[in-house]
Design an enzyme around this catalytic site. Structure first.
Site, PDB file in Angstrom:
ATOM      1  N   LYS A  47       5.676  -8.562  -7.411  1.00 26.39           N
ATOM      2  CA  LYS A  47       6.554  -7.514  -7.960  1.00 26.39           C
ATOM      3  C   LYS A  47       7.553  -8.104  -8.955  1.00 26.39           C
ATOM      4  CE  LYS A  47       8.123  -5.842  -4.098  1.00 26.39           C
ATOM      5  NZ  LYS A  47       7.364  -6.747  -3.234  1.00 26.39           N
TER       6      LYS A  47
ATOM      7  N   THR B 182       7.184 -10.762 -10.756  1.00 23.95           N
ATOM      8  CA  THR B 182       6.447 -11.152 -11.957  1.00 23.95           C
ATOM      9  C   THR B 182       6.171  -9.930 -12.823  1.00 23.95           C
ATOM     10  OG1 THR B 182       5.406 -12.855 -10.615  1.00 23.95           O
ATOM     11  CG2 THR B 182       4.452 -12.456 -12.772  1.00 23.95           C
TER      12      THR B 182
ATOM     13  N   ARG C 251      16.868  -9.528  -7.419  1.00 23.82           N
ATOM     14  CA  ARG C 251      17.658 -10.096  -6.328  1.00 23.82           C
ATOM     15  C   ARG C 251      17.761 -11.609  -6.477  1.00 23.82           C
ATOM     16  NH1 ARG C 251      14.704  -8.202  -1.039  1.00 23.82           N
ATOM     17  NH2 ARG C 251      12.907  -8.484  -2.404  1.00 23.82           N
TER      18      ARG C 251
ATOM     19  N   LYS D 175       7.494 -19.314   0.968  1.00 21.33           N
ATOM     20  CA  LYS D 175       7.206 -18.474  -0.193  1.00 21.33           C
ATOM     21  C   LYS D 175       7.489 -19.163  -1.517  1.00 21.33           C
ATOM     22  CE  LYS D 175       8.290 -13.936  -2.141  1.00 21.33           C
ATOM     23  NZ  LYS D 175       9.166 -12.766  -2.073  1.00 21.33           N
TER      24      LYS D 175
ATOM     25  N   ALA E 235      14.840  -7.240   3.048  1.00 18.98           N
ATOM     26  CA  ALA E 235      14.196  -5.931   2.938  1.00 18.98           C
ATOM     27  C   ALA E 235      13.749  -5.393   4.293  1.00 18.98           C
ATOM     28  CB  ALA E 235      13.008  -6.008   1.997  1.00 18.98           C
TER      29      ALA E 235
ATOM     30  N   PHE F 255       9.255  -5.760  -0.634  1.00 21.96           N
ATOM     31  CA  PHE F 255       8.058  -5.448   0.152  1.00 21.96           C
ATOM     32  C   PHE F 255       7.357  -4.191  -0.354  1.00 21.96           C
ATOM     33  CE2 PHE F 255      10.383  -7.932   3.592  1.00 21.96           C
ATOM     34  CZ  PHE F 255       9.704  -9.108   3.285  1.00 21.96           C
TER      35      PHE F 255
ATOM     36  N   PHE G 285      -5.314 -11.353 -11.191  1.00 18.93           N
ATOM     37  CA  PHE G 285      -5.493 -12.760 -10.829  1.00 18.93           C
ATOM     38  C   PHE G 285      -6.781 -13.263 -11.490  1.00 18.93           C
ATOM     39  CE2 PHE G 285      -2.103 -11.726  -8.347  1.00 18.93           C
ATOM     40  CZ  PHE G 285      -1.845 -12.483  -7.221  1.00 18.93           C
TER      41      PHE G 285
ATOM     42  N   TRP H 265       1.180 -12.816 -16.344  1.00 15.11           N
ATOM     43  CA  TRP H 265       1.219 -14.167 -15.771  1.00 15.11           C
ATOM     44  C   TRP H 265       0.604 -15.168 -16.742  1.00 15.11           C
ATOM     45  CZ3 TRP H 265      -2.513 -17.784 -14.125  1.00 15.11           C
ATOM     46  CH2 TRP H 265      -2.002 -18.855 -13.355  1.00 15.11           C
TER      47      TRP H 265
END
Length: 873
Positions: A323, A325, A347, A358, A577, A608, A697, A726
Site C-alpha cells: 500500500k 508503495t 505513517r 517487515k 492498525a 492493513f 510483481f 516498483w
C-alpha cells in the site's frame, strides 16, 4: 508654486493615497493594522513625534525601541532579530548614528521590512529598477516629489547633486535619472536644478526643514503600508512551482537502499518553497526533512481543500501487499507526470518492524520516500517523544500509589500544595481537579478535611490500572512484568507490562488531534485506571497532562520529506492498525489538502485490509477531522488473491510455494470473487467509488493481471489497472493516476456506517455483520460488564475501533477469502477516552510483537569510514 505649498500639496496627496491603501487592506483583512517600529539609540523623541503625527493622519501604529546611547552592534542585531520575527511589525526604521549601521546590521535587517530601502538587496533592486519587492528611501521619494512638482518640466534638465553620500545619494541619483534628467556631482553643499535658474538650498533639509521631514514621514508610512500589503499577499495561497527529479530505472531493479542513495533529494527548504510554504513555517531537521508549523492552517483557512484519496487494501498476506508503495507511486505519477499538485501522507514506521520482520515502510523500488534511512530510523523523534510522555504517565501512576499508601492526608496535602516563600497556592491543573470534584475553592487554607481527602486521594485500584509502559522495540519478554520489587517501594508490587510505543494511546491522540489545544485536552482526558470506588482516573487527575503537552509540542508538527521524484510527502504518526485506527495524522492530511489547492490531490493510506484500516479511517478519523474522501484506491496483488483463492499458506522468511510463482488463473479468480469482491463492497457501504490498483510483481503473468482487472470492474470498481511503479516509478502508475483523477471528479455519496448514539453493543454488531460478514457477535461476561460501565460513565457515544487480526476478514487468521457463518467473539472491551474511541478485543491481540529467529537486524550494519548504512529494506 512655492516650496511650502508644494510640501503641503505633496503631503496631502501621499496621505490620501496611503489612507485609501489601508482601507483596501482592511477590507481584505479587518484585523490587520500596519505597524512601524523605530529602532533608535538614546531616548530622543523628535523622530517619533514627526512619524507619530503622520501615522495618526494615516491610521497606522508606531512602536519605539530605545537602546542605550552607547549601544553596540550586538545590541542592535539582537533587537533587529526580534523585530524581524514579529509578524505584527511591517516596517523597521533604523534611527541610529551613521556609524552604527554596519554591514552586519544591514544584512540582519529583513529586506521585506526595510522600509528605508537601505539594505544591500533593496538598494540593488532600486538600481536595477525592480521595485516590486524593494522600497525607495522615503527621503529620496520626498526630494523627487518636490522636483517633479516644480512648475517647469524636468525632462532633459540637469541636476547637480552635492553631498548626501552613500545609499541616499545613490537612490536620489537613480530616481532623478529615471525621470529623464541628467545628474552631475560636486563637492558644494547644495542641490541645484538647472531650470529657470531655480535653486533648492540645503537639499536634505531645505529652507523648510520640517516640511521635508513631514513629507519624508508620509512616504515612510506609505512604505510601511506597502510592506503590510505585500505581507498579506504573501500569506495567500501560492501556486506550486514543483521541480520533479528525474528517474532512470535500472533492470534488474536494485535494492531499495541502493535506489534511495542514487537519488539526490532537493534541499527541504527548496521543496517547501516550491509547494508554497513560507520560510517561517519550516523547522529544518538537517538537509532533507523538516517539521511544518501548524500556523499554515490558519494562513490558508479560506483556501478550498483538494481531493482526498484513501489507499486501502485487500486482506494481506504476512508479507504485505504494497500500500505504501502504491501511495508513493501514485503521487509521483500525479505530480511528476500528470503535473497535478499532489501530496502523500504516510505513517512513521516503528523501529519494531524495521529491526524485526517487515523491514521499513518507505515504499519500495522506484516508488519510495527518500532518504529512506532517515525515514525508517528515528526521523524527527516523534516516537521517542511519545515513549517519554507515555512512560511519564506510568511513573506518575506508581509514584502516586506509593505516596498515597505511605502518607496521611495532611502530609500528602502539604507536599502536593507546598508553601513557597510563605505562600501556598494551587497550580492551575490542581484547580481543575478541584472543580471536577465539585469544590469551588481556590484558597488551600479553606478546604475542609473531607475536601482535602477527596483532593489528595486518587485511590487507584491496582488491579484496574489500564496504563502500561512502552518501548519501540519488539521485546516479547516485556509483555508481562512485575514492578515495585525494590525495598524502597515498600511492598507496592504489582503486575504490569510493556506495549510497543506505537500502540500507546498517545500515538492515537497524535494522529487524531486537530490542533495543539485539542491534543492537550485529549491528553488530559486519558483514563489510566479506576479508583476503588469505580471512578475513572485521568492523566489530568494525576496532574501530568500539562507536562505531556510540553513533551509532545514538537511531535504534533508533521514532517516534510519527498519521494524519489521530488514530490512532497508528510510523514506523521503511526498508530497500530490492529488496536488503534491505523492511519496517519488528521493534521498532516489537513495541511496537505490546503497546500495542494482546489484541483490537487492528497493521498493517504490506511493500515492493513479495508475491513480494518479503511473502516476505521471512515468511522473514526473522518468523524474527528470532518474530511470526506473522494476515492478509495484498493491495492490488490496476484499473490494475495491466490492465497484467498485456496493457495497454500504464506510465511514471512519462507520461500513462496510454486502456486505463487507459476500462472494459476483458477486461484486468482477464486480470490477475486471472494476477498476482492468483499473489500470493494465494504468501500461501497460508505458511498465512496473504488479504483483497484493491481500492484504488479515480476512473477505475475499478463493473463493473471488482466483477469484481476476484469473481475474487479465486474464487482463494481470504477476502474482497475496494473501498476508498475516498483520497477518504473511514477510513470508506471500514470494510468492509475488518470483513473483516480476521473473517479474523483464524479460526485460521491459518503456516509458513516453507524450513528455514534447507537448502543456500544449495536455498533460492534453493525461492524461485525456488515463489514466482516459475521452472523452475530458474542460478548464475554467481562466485555458485557465493560460496555455497561462505559455507558454509565458517559462514553457510550464514542465510535468503535475493533482490535482484530488483519490476516482474515473474520477473527480466525487461517480463514481466507470471505468467511461466512461465524459468530465474532468479543473477549473484552476497553476505552481510549483521550483518543476518543472504544476498542473491543476480538480473539487474542498482542500489543507487543516478538522478534523472529532471524530478525532484520542481522543484515543491518554501518561502515565506520563512510558512515553508510547497509541492510535496510
Amino acid at each position: 508654486m512655492g516650496i511650502s505649498n508644494q510640501v503641503v500639496f505633496s503631503c496631502r496627496k501621499v496621505v490620501q493615497s496611503t489612507r485609501e491603501a489601508i482601507v483596501t487592506l482592511q477590507k481584505r483583512n479587518p484585523a490587520i493594522q500596519p505597524l512601524l517600529a523605530i529602532l533608535q539609540a538614546g531616548e530622543d523623541d523628535s523622530m517619533l513625534e514627526i512619524n507619530k503625527k503622520m501615522a495618526v493622519k494615516i491610521g497606522l501604529n508606531i512602536t519605539q525601541i530605545c537602546l542605550a546611547k552607547e549601544c553596540n552592534e550586538d545590541d542592535i542585531v539582537e533587537e533587529l532579530l526580534k523585530l524581524n520575527d514579529d509578524p505584527k511589525v511591517h516596517g523597521i526604521y533604523l534611527h541610529l548614528p551613521r556609524g552604527s549601521i554596519t554591514s552586519r546590521v544591514l544584512n540582519t535587517l529583513k529586506p521585506e521590512k526595510d522600509i528605508e530601502g537601505i539594505s544591500d538587496l533593496n538598494m540593488g533592486r532600486l538600481i536595477r529598477g525592480d521595485l516590486s519587492k524593494g522600497f525607495v528611501p522615503p527621503l529620496a521619494s520626498a526630494v523627487l516629489d518636490l522636483l517633479e512638482n516644480h512648475d517647469a518640466p524636468l525632462e532633459g534638465k540637469t541636476v547637480l547633486l552635492v553631498g548626501g553620500e552613500g545609499p541616499l545619494q545613490l537612490a536620489v541619483q537613480c530616481l532623478i535619472e529615471r525621470s529623464g534628467m541628467v545628474t552631475l556631482k560636486t563637492t558644494y553643499v547644495k542641490i541645484i536644478v538647472l531650470s529657470n535658474e531655480l535653486m533648492y538650498k540645503d537639499a536634505f533639509g531645505l529652507s523648510s526643514k520640517s516640511g521635508l521631514e513631514s513629507l519624508t514621514a508620509a512616504y515612510r508610512t506609505q512604505n510601511v503600508v506597502r510592506s503590510c500589503s505585500r505581507w498579506l499577499k504573501g500569506q495567500e495561497y501560492r501556486p506550486w512551482h514543483l521541480r520533479s527529479l528525474k528517474l532512470q530505472p535500472l533492470t534488474p531493479v536494485p535494492s531499495d537502499l541502493e535506489i534511495s542513495r542514487a537519488q539526490i533529494p532537493k534541499p527541504v527548504d527548496q521543496l517547501a518553497e516550491e509547494i508554497g510554504l513560507l520560510p517561517e513555517e519550516l523547522e529544518a531537521y538537517g538537509r532533507s526533512k523538516a517539521k511544518v508549523r501548524l500556523s499554515v492552517l490558519e494562513r490558508l483557512q479560506s483556501q478550498p481543500n483538494g481531493k482526498y484519496i484513501l489507499v486501502a487494501g485487500i486482506t494481506p498476506t504476512p508479507l504485505g501487499e504494497g500500500k505504501s508503495t502504491v501511495t508513493v507511486g501514485l503521487v509521483q505519477a500525479l505530480s511528476a507526470h500528470l503535473k497535478l499538485n499532489s501530496f502523500a501522507c504516510l505513517r512513521q514506521p516503528s523501529q519494531g518492524p524495521t529491526f524485526g520482520v517487515k523491514g521499513g515502510a518507505a515504499g519500495g523500488g522506484y516508488a519510495q520516500v527518500i532518504p529512506m534511512e532517515e525515514f525508517n530510523l528515528h526521523l524527527t523523534g516523534d516516537i521517542h517523544a511519545i515513549t517519554a510522555a507515555n512512560n511519564l504517565v506510568a511513573a506518575a501512576i506508581d509514584a502516586r500509589m506509593l505516596h498515597e499508601a505511605t502518607q496521611s492526608d495532611k502530609a500528602l496535602f502539604n507536599r502536593l500544595v507546598p508553601s513557597v516563600n510563605g505562600v501556598r497556592k494551587f497550580s492551575p491543573i490542581q484547580i481543575s481537579r478541584l472543580q471536577r470534584l465539585g469544590i469551588r475553592k481556590t484558597d488551600p487554607a479553606s478546604l475542609t478535611p473531607e475536601e482535602i481527602n477527596a483532593f489528595v486521594r486518587l485511590d487507584l485500584d491496582p488491579s484496574k490500572i489500564t496504563w502500561q509502559r512502552v518501548v519501540d522495540t519488539n521485546d516479547r519478554f516485556l509483555r508481562k512484568i512485575t514492578v515495585g520489587q525494590a525495598s524502597s517501594e515498600k511492598g507496592q508490587i504489582r503486575e504490569t507490562g510493556f506495549d510497543i510505543a506505537v500502540a500507546s494511546e498517545i500515538m492515537a491522540i497524535l494522529a487524531l488531534a486537530d490542533s495543539l489545544e485539542d491534543m492537550k485536552n485529549r491528553l488530559a482526558r486519558m483514563v489510566v485506571g479506576t479508583s476503588c470506588s469505580g471512578q475513572p482516573i485521568t492523566a489530568e487527575d494525576l496532574g501530568v497532562s500539562g507536562a505531556l503537552a510540553v513533551l509532545m509540542k514538537d511531535a504534533i508538527k508533521p514532517t516534510l520529506m519527498q519521494t524519489l521524484e521530488g514530490t512532497p510527502v508528510f510523514v506523521h504518526a503511526g498508530p497500530f492498525a490492529n488496536i488503534a485506527h491505523g492511519n496517519s495524522s488528521v493534521l498532516a492530511d489537513k495541511l496537505a489538502l490546503k497546500l495542494v489547492g482546489q484541483d490537487g490531490f492528497v493521498v493517504t493510506e490506511a493500515g492493513f485490509g479495508a475491513d480494518i484500516g479503511m473502516e476505521k479511517f471512515f468511522n473514526i478519523k473522518c468523524r474527528a477531522s470532518g474530511l470526506r474522501p473522494s476515492v478509495v484506491v484498493l491495492v490488490a496483488t496476484v499473490r494475495a488473491l491466490k492465497m484467498h483463492g485456496g493457495g497454500p499458506n504464506v510465511s514471512a522468511g519462507a520461500p513462496l510455494p510454486r502456486e505463487y510463482t507459476d500462472e494459476n488463473l483458477s486461484l486468482v479468480a477464486g480470490g477475486c470473487c471472494s476477498n476482492l469482491k468483499k473489500q470493494i463492497q465494504i468501500a461501497h457501504l460508505f458511498g465512496v467509488p473504488v479504483v483497484v490498483a493491481v500492484n504488479v510483481f515480476k512473477t505475475d503473468t499478463q493473463a493473471e493481471i488482466d483477469l484481476v482487472c476484469q473481475i474487479a470492474k465486474d464487482c463494481g470498481a470504477s476502474d482497475a489497472l496494473p501498476c508498475n511503479h516498483w520497477a518504473q516509478g511514477g510513470r508506471g502508475s500514470s494510468e492509475l493516476a488518470q483513473a483516480v483523477k476521473e473517479a474523483a471528479s464524479k460526485p460521491s455519496d459518503f456516509q458513516f456506517l453507524y450513528n455514534t448514539e447507537m448502543p456500544i453493543v449495536e455498533k460492534i454488531r453493525t461492524i461485525a455483520q456488515r463489514v466482516y460478514g459475521a452472523d452475530d457477535i458474542e460478548l464475554s461476561p467481562e466485555a458485557k460488564s465493560k460496555t455497561d460501565y462505559y455507558h454509565q460513565q458517559g462514553y457510550g457515544s464514542l465510535p468503535i475501533c475493533m482490535a482484530k487480526t488483519h490476516l482474515s476478514l473474520s477473527h480466525m487468521p487461517d480463514k481466507k477469502g470471505a468467511p461466512t457463518g461465524f459468530v465474532l467473539p468479543i473477549r473484552d472491551v476497553r476505552a481510549s477516552i483521550g483518543a476518543g474511541f472504544i476498542y473491543p478485543l476480538v480473539g487474542t491481540m498482542s500489543t507487543m510483537p516478538g522478534l523472529p529467529t532471524r530478525p532484520c537486524f542481522y543484515d543491518i550494519d554501518l561502515d565506520p569510514v563512510t558512515e553508510e548504512i547497509t541492510g535496510l529494506f
